[in-house]
Design a protein around this motif. Structure first.
Motif, PDB file in Angstrom:
ATOM      1  N   TYR A 113       0.875  -1.252   0.141  1.00 41.23           N
ATOM      2  CA  TYR A 113      -0.131   0.032  -0.073  1.00 41.23           C
ATOM      3  C   TYR A 113       0.840   1.127   0.024  1.00 41.23           C
ATOM      4  O   TYR A 113       2.072   1.336  -0.658  1.00 41.23           O
ATOM      5  CB  TYR A 113      -1.133  -0.054   1.101  1.00 41.23           C
ATOM      6  N   GLU A 114       0.629   2.173   0.842  1.00 41.54           N
ATOM      7  CA  GLU A 114       1.247   3.431   0.824  1.00 41.54           C
ATOM      8  C   GLU A 114       2.664   3.512   1.672  1.00 41.54           C
ATOM      9  O   GLU A 114       3.473   4.432   1.616  1.00 41.54           O
ATOM     10  CB  GLU A 114       0.358   4.854   1.206  1.00 41.54           C
ATOM     11  N   ARG A 115       2.938   2.384   2.099  1.00 43.14           N
ATOM     12  CA  ARG A 115       4.145   2.057   2.749  1.00 43.14           C
ATOM     13  C   ARG A 115       5.027   1.258   1.909  1.00 43.14           C
ATOM     14  O   ARG A 115       6.160   0.871   2.333  1.00 43.14           O
ATOM     15  CB  ARG A 115       3.867   1.126   4.240  1.00 43.14           C
ATOM     16  N   SER A 116       4.719   1.250   0.702  1.00 45.08           N
ATOM     17  CA  SER A 116       5.668   0.387  -0.129  1.00 45.08           C
ATOM     18  C   SER A 116       7.134   1.036  -0.515  1.00 45.08           C
ATOM     19  O   SER A 116       7.997   0.115  -0.630  1.00 45.08           O
ATOM     20  CB  SER A 116       5.029   0.259  -1.747  1.00 45.08           C
ATOM     21  N   GLY A 117       7.187   2.341  -0.421  1.00 45.05           N
ATOM     22  CA  GLY A 117       8.699   2.966  -0.515  1.00 45.05           C
ATOM     23  C   GLY A 117       9.388   2.267   0.623  1.00 45.05           C
ATOM     24  O   GLY A 117      10.629   2.073   0.545  1.00 45.05           O
ATOM     25  N   GLU A 118       8.836   2.613   1.926  1.00 39.34           N
ATOM     26  CA  GLU A 118       9.635   2.273   3.070  1.00 39.34           C
ATOM     27  C   GLU A 118      10.051   0.874   2.988  1.00 39.34           C
ATOM     28  O   GLU A 118      10.860   0.592   3.581  1.00 39.34           O
ATOM     29  CB  GLU A 118       8.832   2.524   4.262  1.00 39.34           C
ATOM     30  N   TRP A 119       8.750  -0.097   2.759  1.00 37.97           N
ATOM     31  CA  TRP A 119       9.244  -1.255   2.369  1.00 37.97           C
ATOM     32  C   TRP A 119      10.415  -1.738   1.691  1.00 37.97           C
ATOM     33  O   TRP A 119      11.142  -2.514   1.930  1.00 37.97           O
ATOM     34  CB  TRP A 119       7.993  -2.170   2.396  1.00 37.97           C
ATOM     35  N   LEU A 120      10.315  -1.151   0.265  1.00 33.81           N
ATOM     36  CA  LEU A 120      11.264  -1.651  -0.593  1.00 33.81           C
ATOM     37  C   LEU A 120      12.631  -0.967   0.094  1.00 33.81           C
ATOM     38  O   LEU A 120      13.831  -1.839  -0.259  1.00 33.81           O
ATOM     39  CB  LEU A 120      11.159  -0.755  -1.683  1.00 33.81           C
ATOM     40  N   PHE A 121      12.783  -0.086   0.649  1.00 33.97           N
ATOM     41  CA  PHE A 121      14.034   0.641   1.224  1.00 33.97           C
ATOM     42  C   PHE A 121      14.513  -0.244   2.372  1.00 33.97           C
ATOM     43  O   PHE A 121      15.717  -0.573   2.346  1.00 33.97           O
ATOM     44  CB  PHE A 121      13.445   1.924   1.896  1.00 33.97           C
ATOM     45  N   GLU A 122      13.682  -0.757   3.319  1.00 32.76           N
ATOM     46  CA  GLU A 122      14.173  -1.489   4.374  1.00 32.76           C
ATOM     47  C   GLU A 122      14.347  -3.124   3.909  1.00 32.76           C
ATOM     48  O   GLU A 122      15.348  -3.673   4.415  1.00 32.76           O
ATOM     49  CB  GLU A 122      13.158  -1.851   5.562  1.00 32.76           C
ATOM     50  N   ILE A 123      13.646  -3.679   3.025  1.00 28.71           N
ATOM     51  CA  ILE A 123      13.775  -5.220   2.879  1.00 28.71           C
ATOM     52  C   ILE A 123      14.151  -5.537   1.380  1.00 28.71           C
ATOM     53  O   ILE A 123      14.914  -6.403   1.231  1.00 28.71           O
ATOM     54  CB  ILE A 123      12.064  -5.487   2.974  1.00 28.71           C
ATOM     55  N   GLY A 124      13.934  -4.564   0.387  1.00 29.81           N
ATOM     56  CA  GLY A 124      14.424  -4.726  -0.896  1.00 29.81           C
ATOM     57  C   GLY A 124      13.772  -5.796  -1.696  1.00 29.81           C
ATOM     58  O   GLY A 124      14.490  -6.314  -2.315  1.00 29.81           O
ATOM     59  N   LEU A 125      12.658  -6.174  -1.396  1.00 30.13           N
ATOM     60  CA  LEU A 125      12.070  -7.382  -2.159  1.00 30.13           C
ATOM     61  C   LEU A 125      10.440  -7.148  -2.381  1.00 30.13           C
ATOM     62  O   LEU A 125       9.865  -6.215  -1.803  1.00 30.13           O
ATOM     63  CB  LEU A 125      12.187  -8.457  -1.142  1.00 30.13           C
ATOM     64  N   PRO A 126      10.029  -7.687  -3.544  1.00 28.60           N
ATOM     65  CA  PRO A 126       8.621  -7.385  -3.638  1.00 28.60           C
ATOM     66  C   PRO A 126       7.773  -8.226  -2.807  1.00 28.60           C
ATOM     67  O   PRO A 126       8.311  -9.298  -2.461  1.00 28.60           O
ATOM     68  CB  PRO A 126       8.301  -8.023  -5.073  1.00 28.60           C
ATOM     69  N   GLY A 127       6.782  -7.549  -2.227  1.00 27.12           N
ATOM     70  CA  GLY A 127       5.909  -8.445  -1.311  1.00 27.12           C
ATOM     71  C   GLY A 127       4.644  -8.120  -1.514  1.00 27.12           C
ATOM     72  O   GLY A 127       4.142  -7.191  -1.919  1.00 27.12           O
ATOM     73  N   LYS A 128       3.724  -8.669  -0.657  1.00 27.55           N
ATOM     74  CA  LYS A 128       2.218  -8.414  -0.605  1.00 27.55           C
ATOM     75  C   LYS A 128       1.612  -8.845   0.660  1.00 27.55           C
ATOM     76  O   LYS A 128       1.842  -9.744   1.283  1.00 27.55           O
ATOM     77  CB  LYS A 128       1.452  -9.097  -1.812  1.00 27.55           C
ATOM     78  N   SER A 129       0.810  -7.720   1.272  1.00 29.48           N
ATOM     79  CA  SER A 129       0.353  -7.748   2.801  1.00 29.48           C
ATOM     80  C   SER A 129      -1.285  -8.105   2.471  1.00 29.48           C
ATOM     81  O   SER A 129      -1.780  -7.724   1.301  1.00 29.48           O
ATOM     82  CB  SER A 129       0.510  -6.797   3.403  1.00 29.48           C
ATOM     83  N   GLY A 130      -1.962  -8.665   3.377  1.00 31.86           N
ATOM     84  CA  GLY A 130      -3.529  -8.471   3.515  1.00 31.86           C
ATOM     85  C   GLY A 130      -4.041  -8.473   4.939  1.00 31.86           C
ATOM     86  O   GLY A 130      -3.017  -8.757   5.825  1.00 31.86           O
ATOM     87  N   VAL A 131      -5.105  -7.553   5.075  1.00 31.64           N
ATOM     88  CA  VAL A 131      -5.637  -7.257   6.384  1.00 31.64           C
ATOM     89  C   VAL A 131      -5.615  -8.268   7.241  1.00 31.64           C
ATOM     90  O   VAL A 131      -5.845  -8.068   8.476  1.00 31.64           O
ATOM     91  CB  VAL A 131      -6.831  -6.549   6.426  1.00 31.64           C
ATOM     92  N   ALA A 132      -5.887  -9.691   7.021  1.00 27.10           N
ATOM     93  CA  ALA A 132      -5.903 -10.533   8.226  1.00 27.10           C
ATOM     94  C   ALA A 132      -4.586 -10.975   8.640  1.00 27.10           C
ATOM     95  O   ALA A 132      -4.449 -11.423  10.021  1.00 27.10           O
ATOM     96  CB  ALA A 132      -6.327 -12.010   7.542  1.00 27.10           C
ATOM     97  N   GLY A 133      -3.531 -10.135   8.224  1.00 30.71           N
ATOM     98  CA  GLY A 133      -2.206 -10.501   8.802  1.00 30.71           C
ATOM     99  C   GLY A 133      -1.221 -11.371   8.054  1.00 30.71           C
ATOM    100  O   GLY A 133      -0.131 -11.454   8.628  1.00 30.71           O
ATOM    101  N   GLY A 134      -1.540 -11.539   6.870  1.00 30.85           N
ATOM    102  CA  GLY A 134      -0.657 -12.491   6.213  1.00 30.85           C
ATOM    103  C   GLY A 134       0.335 -11.586   5.219  1.00 30.85           C
ATOM    104  O   GLY A 134      -0.068 -10.221   5.065  1.00 30.85           O
ATOM    105  N   LEU A 135       1.548 -12.029   5.047  1.00 31.25           N
ATOM    106  CA  LEU A 135       2.467 -11.238   4.174  1.00 31.25           C
ATOM    107  C   LEU A 135       3.092 -12.199   3.260  1.00 31.25           C
ATOM    108  O   LEU A 135       3.806 -13.172   3.917  1.00 31.25           O
ATOM    109  CB  LEU A 135       3.492 -10.587   5.003  1.00 31.25           C
TER     110      LEU A 135
END
Ligand code: GLN
Length: 335
Positions: free
Chosen positions: A260-282
């Motif tokens: 979502y809108e944290r995709s930039g922070e995620w890419l900066f920290e983790i450096g990998l493609p990912g996808k999250s869901g509201v039940a808590g899966g990633l």
């Protein structure tokens, strides 16, 4: 070896993830480290999700050889929710091809919340991002099939091939979401008004709600991710699910918009493609190497699993998975 603010030594590795015991030890470390965090809140806008145990936490890594490494609650079921968007998008790209998928749903981050209506208005009705609800509804609407049931069968069977087992809808989640998804119905109708959904919007929301209610566990997510890591072939079943170019395109979209809108922070920290869901899966994908599946229901403000992100960051650093990390080919060249 570099150590950044996280304190985890950052290694850069090309090729396979380390074998057996090393990976198991790092997984245990990542799980222990993330377990100390209790920030965030369990989603409750879909009433049934509020009943989840906030302490449940599992991490699984599936490598492209089909090897599985698991720590914690990796076999506890939960609804896939938004993570379905990534895999339905892959099925659509496989059916429509690169150009048409690009044209119809777009590939950019909206920078706005996953259920934003404003994002549609700001883009003249173009959904723009297949990883938020508007783009995902447009994606689901384009899945080939005569009837709603035909399209549902394509999605359920396709996601099951990614997981390597027949996935089923969690009826309780489905009912809870069906009776409260007024916003998604509004988004589908708005897209219809812009001519972006040509099918009955009610049927589209129905299929979308079912796809979000599919029951998976962290181990399923790891295998689904490993299928995208392995050029579209499920490394456990050996079955090709989508073309290698489709896996590549899907991962590019996830890198831009998976959190979502944290995709930039995620890419900066983790450096990998990912996808999250509201039940808590990633789900996170290390291309050519592995898929990582996490389940921990407490979410950050954007709707991403807090412990899942922390555990994945640890693994990305410790296993050298960051796609932008490199070491100099020659330590120092004379100038
Ligand atoms: N089914 C959820 C919804 O449409 C999925 C959202 C999510 O996981 N962020 O609201």
């Amino acid at each position: 070896m570099d150590v950044d603010a996280s304190g985890v030594p950052q290694v850069a590795v090309t090729g396979a993830v380390p074998s057996g015991p090393d990976t198991d030890r790092l997984l245990t470390e990542a799980h222990e480290h993330a377990s100390r965090h209790a920030e965030g809140a369990v989603a409750d806008y879909i009433p049934i999700l509020a009943a989840a145990d906030p302490e449940v936490f599992g991490v699984c890594l599936a490598d492209v050889e089909g090897g599985l490494h698991e720590v914690g609650d990796t076999r506890v079921p939960f609804s896939i929710q938004s993570i379905s968007k990534a895999f339905v998008y892959a099925l659509l790209c496989d059916a429509l091809g690169h150009e048409r998928a690009f044209e119809m749903v777009g590939v950019n981050n909206t920078g706005l919340a996953f259920n934003s209506v404003v994002a549609i208005e700001l883009n003249d009705g173009h959904p723009r991002n297949p990883m938020v609800n508007a783009g995902a509804l447009a994606t689901t609407a384009l899945i080939p099939g005569e009837t709603t049931e035909d399209r549902w069968a394509v999605i359920r069977e396709g996601l099951s091939r990614f997981a390597g087992r027949a996935l089923e809808v969690d009826d309780e989640v489905y009912r809870s979401e069906s009776t409260t998804n007024h916003r998604n119905r509004a988004i589908a109708q708005l897209l219809e008004s812009y001519g972006r959904i040509e099918r009955d919007p009610g049927g589209v929301v129905e299929v979308y709600t079912r796809q979000c209610s599919l029951s998976v566990d962290a181990h399923d997510l790891a295998v689904m991710g490993a299928t995208l890591a392995d050029g579209g072939v499920n490394p456990v079943t050996g079955q090709r699910v989508v073309a290698a170019t489709v896996a590549r395109d899907t991962l590019a979209v996830l890198a831009a918009s998976g959190l979502y809108e944290r995709s930039g922070e995620w890419l900066f920290e983790i450096g990998l493609p990912g996808k999250s869901g509201v039940a808590g899966g990633l789900v996170t994908v290390a291309p050519g190497k592995a898929g990582i599946g996490c389940y921990a229901p407490r979410l950050d403000a954007a709707g991403n699993s807090v412990r899942g992100q922390i555990a994945t960051a640890h693994l990305s650093r410790a296993l050298g998975l960051h796609v932008f990390a490199s070491n100099p080919h020659v330590e120092e060249r004379p100038r």
